[in-house]
Design a protein around this motif. Structure first.
Motif, mmCIF file in Angstrom:
data_model
loop_
_atom_site.group_PDB
_atom_site.id
_atom_site.type_symbol
_atom_site.label_atom_id
_atom_site.label_comp_id
_atom_site.label_asym_id
_atom_site.label_seq_id
_atom_site.Cartn_x
_atom_site.Cartn_y
_atom_site.Cartn_z
ATOM 1 N N ASN A 1 20.302 12.605 24.853
ATOM 2 C CA ASN A 1 20.905 12.537 23.523
ATOM 3 C C ASN A 1 22.419 12.548 23.639
ATOM 4 N N GLN A 2 23.001 11.356 23.648
ATOM 5 C CA GLN A 2 24.456 11.213 23.660
ATOM 6 C C GLN A 2 24.841 10.230 22.582
ATOM 7 N N LYS A 3 25.985 10.457 22.005
ATOM 8 C CA LYS A 3 26.413 9.699 20.834
ATOM 9 C C LYS A 3 26.843 8.278 21.171
ATOM 10 N N CYS A 4 26.588 7.396 20.226
ATOM 11 C CA CYS A 4 27.077 6.029 20.307
ATOM 12 C C CYS A 4 28.603 6.071 20.207
ATOM 13 N N SER A 5 29.262 5.269 20.989
ATOM 14 C CA SER A 5 30.736 5.232 20.981
ATOM 15 C C SER A 5 31.285 4.650 19.683
ATOM 16 N N PHE A 6 30.483 3.909 18.952
ATOM 17 C CA PHE A 6 30.952 3.228 17.751
ATOM 18 C C PHE A 6 30.351 3.801 16.464
ATOM 19 N N HIS A 7 29.219 4.466 16.587
ATOM 20 C CA HIS A 7 28.541 5.108 15.452
ATOM 21 C C HIS A 7 28.173 6.524 15.902
ATOM 22 N N PRO A 8 29.118 7.459 15.865
ATOM 23 C CA PRO A 8 28.937 8.782 16.466
ATOM 24 C C PRO A 8 27.793 9.624 15.895
ATOM 25 N N ARG A 9 27.252 9.252 14.775
ATOM 26 C CA ARG A 9 26.117 10.009 14.223
ATOM 27 C C ARG A 9 24.784 9.555 14.815
ATOM 28 N N LEU A 10 24.827 8.464 15.580
ATOM 29 C CA LEU A 10 23.597 7.902 16.143
ATOM 30 C C LEU A 10 23.567 8.042 17.660
ATOM 31 N N LYS A 11 22.355 8.129 18.189
ATOM 32 C CA LYS A 11 22.170 8.217 19.637
ATOM 33 C C LYS A 11 22.459 6.857 20.266
ATOM 34 N N GLY A 12 23.244 6.883 21.339
ATOM 35 C CA GLY A 12 23.583 5.655 22.035
ATOM 36 C C GLY A 12 22.949 5.570 23.406
ATOM 37 N N VAL A 13 22.919 4.369 23.932
ATOM 38 C CA VAL A 13 22.454 4.118 25.294
ATOM 39 C C VAL A 13 23.611 3.486 26.066
ATOM 40 N N PRO A 14 23.625 3.623 27.373
ATOM 41 C CA PRO A 14 24.719 3.029 28.150
ATOM 42 C C PRO A 14 24.829 1.529 27.898
ATOM 43 N N ILE A 15 26.032 1.070 27.682
ATOM 44 C CA ILE A 15 26.257 -0.340 27.359
ATOM 45 C C ILE A 15 25.764 -1.258 28.480
ATOM 46 N N GLY A 16 25.816 -0.792 29.716
ATOM 47 C CA GLY A 16 25.349 -1.598 30.840
ATOM 48 C C GLY A 16 23.875 -1.940 30.752
ATOM 49 N N ASP A 17 23.086 -1.046 30.186
ATOM 50 C CA ASP A 17 21.659 -1.321 30.026
ATOM 51 C C ASP A 17 21.428 -2.394 28.967
ATOM 52 N N VAL A 18 22.281 -2.425 27.952
ATOM 53 C CA VAL A 18 22.169 -3.440 26.905
ATOM 54 C C VAL A 18 22.729 -4.776 27.392
ATOM 55 N N THR A 19 23.843 -4.733 28.125
ATOM 56 C CA THR A 19 24.396 -6.001 28.616
ATOM 57 C C THR A 19 23.490 -6.640 29.665
ATOM 58 N N ALA A 20 22.638 -5.861 30.314
ATOM 59 C CA ALA A 20 21.664 -6.447 31.243
ATOM 60 C C ALA A 20 20.700 -7.352 30.473
ATOM 61 N N ILE A 21 20.338 -6.952 29.259
ATOM 62 C CA ILE A 21 19.471 -7.778 28.409
ATOM 63 C C ILE A 21 20.231 -9.027 27.970
ATOM 64 N N ILE A 22 21.463 -8.831 27.527
ATOM 65 C CA ILE A 22 22.291 -9.947 27.066
ATOM 66 C C ILE A 22 22.545 -10.927 28.205
ATOM 67 N N ASP A 23 22.796 -10.400 29.396
ATOM 68 C CA ASP A 23 23.033 -11.238 30.581
ATOM 69 C C ASP A 23 21.841 -12.148 30.844
ATOM 70 N N GLU A 24 20.643 -11.605 30.758
ATOM 71 C CA GLU A 24 19.436 -12.404 31.012
ATOM 72 C C GLU A 24 19.327 -13.548 29.996
ATOM 73 N N VAL A 25 19.579 -13.253 28.738
ATOM 74 C CA VAL A 25 19.525 -14.281 27.700
ATOM 75 C C VAL A 25 20.615 -15.320 27.924
ATOM 76 N N PHE A 26 21.823 -14.849 28.219
ATOM 77 C CA PHE A 26 22.959 -15.746 28.402
ATOM 78 C C PHE A 26 22.698 -16.706 29.556
ATOM 79 N N ARG A 27 22.358 -16.152 30.713
ATOM 80 C CA ARG A 27 22.165 -16.995 31.907
ATOM 81 C C ARG A 27 20.967 -17.930 31.778
ATOM 82 N N SER A 28 19.995 -17.562 30.949
ATOM 83 C CA SER A 28 18.831 -18.428 30.737
ATOM 84 C C SER A 28 19.146 -19.618 29.846
#
Length: 167
Positions: free
Chosen positions: A50-77
């Motif tokens: 349980n760590q805060k989102c860097s942009f929405h501090p009231r919400l739980k965030g996940v490391p941006i690298g885990d999200v960009t891994a998803i975006i990377d797959e879509v982008f490169r495809s």
């Protein structure tokens, strides 16, 4: 007693201080407009502390690298580095080179729908995590100085395998 303090100070100066890692950027589903990406983030959130989102501090965030891994797959495809082609400039003797396609920020915006601050963080993370090795002649895929265009081939997977085979 002064001598003891001098020894302690000298010792303290000789011990290297560990470098503190910069605070990790975290994102949440509210950071993005794209529904499938939001859903994927919601599915992965329970697996992180349980760590805060860097942009929405009231919400739980996940490391941006885990999200960009998803975006990377879509982008490169779907995208490749745009072709560079000669273009006749205003001066008849001058030939300029232009790269076809859209810039990285524009495409990431189209994929995610993220606002400017989040978009900048995503683009920076994609560039930072880009896996290439210059000594082997590799060049980065992501860059703010690149343009990207959709794959012309209808079958990305086979085209990519063929390109890798031919190299």
């Amino acid at each position: 007693s002064d001598w003891d303090l001098t020894r302690i100070d000298a010792y303290a100066e000789s011990v290297p201080m560990p470098e503190l890692e910069p605070e990790m950027t975290r994102v949440c589903p509210q950071c993005f407009v794209e529904k499938t990406l939001k859903k994927r983030i919601e599915e992965m959130r329970p697996h992180f502390p349980n760590q805060k989102c860097s942009f929405h501090p009231r919400l739980k965030g996940v490391p941006i690298g885990d999200v960009t891994a998803i975006i990377d797959e879509v982008f490169r495809s779907n995208y490749e580095i745009g072709e560079t082609y000669p273009f006749a400039g205003a001066d008849d003797d001058a030939v300029e080179y232009r790269q076809e396609g859209d810039d990285l920020e524009q495409i990431v915006y189209e994929i995610t729908g993220a606002d400017d601050k989040i978009l900048q963080a995503v683009v920076s993370q994609l560039i930072e995590d880009d896996d290439y090795w210059p000594p082997d002649g590799c060049e980065p895929f992501y860059g703010t100085d690149q343009s990207y265009s959709r794959y012309r081939s209808g079958d990305y997977g086979h085209s990519e395998i063929w390109r890798n085979f031919c190299q």
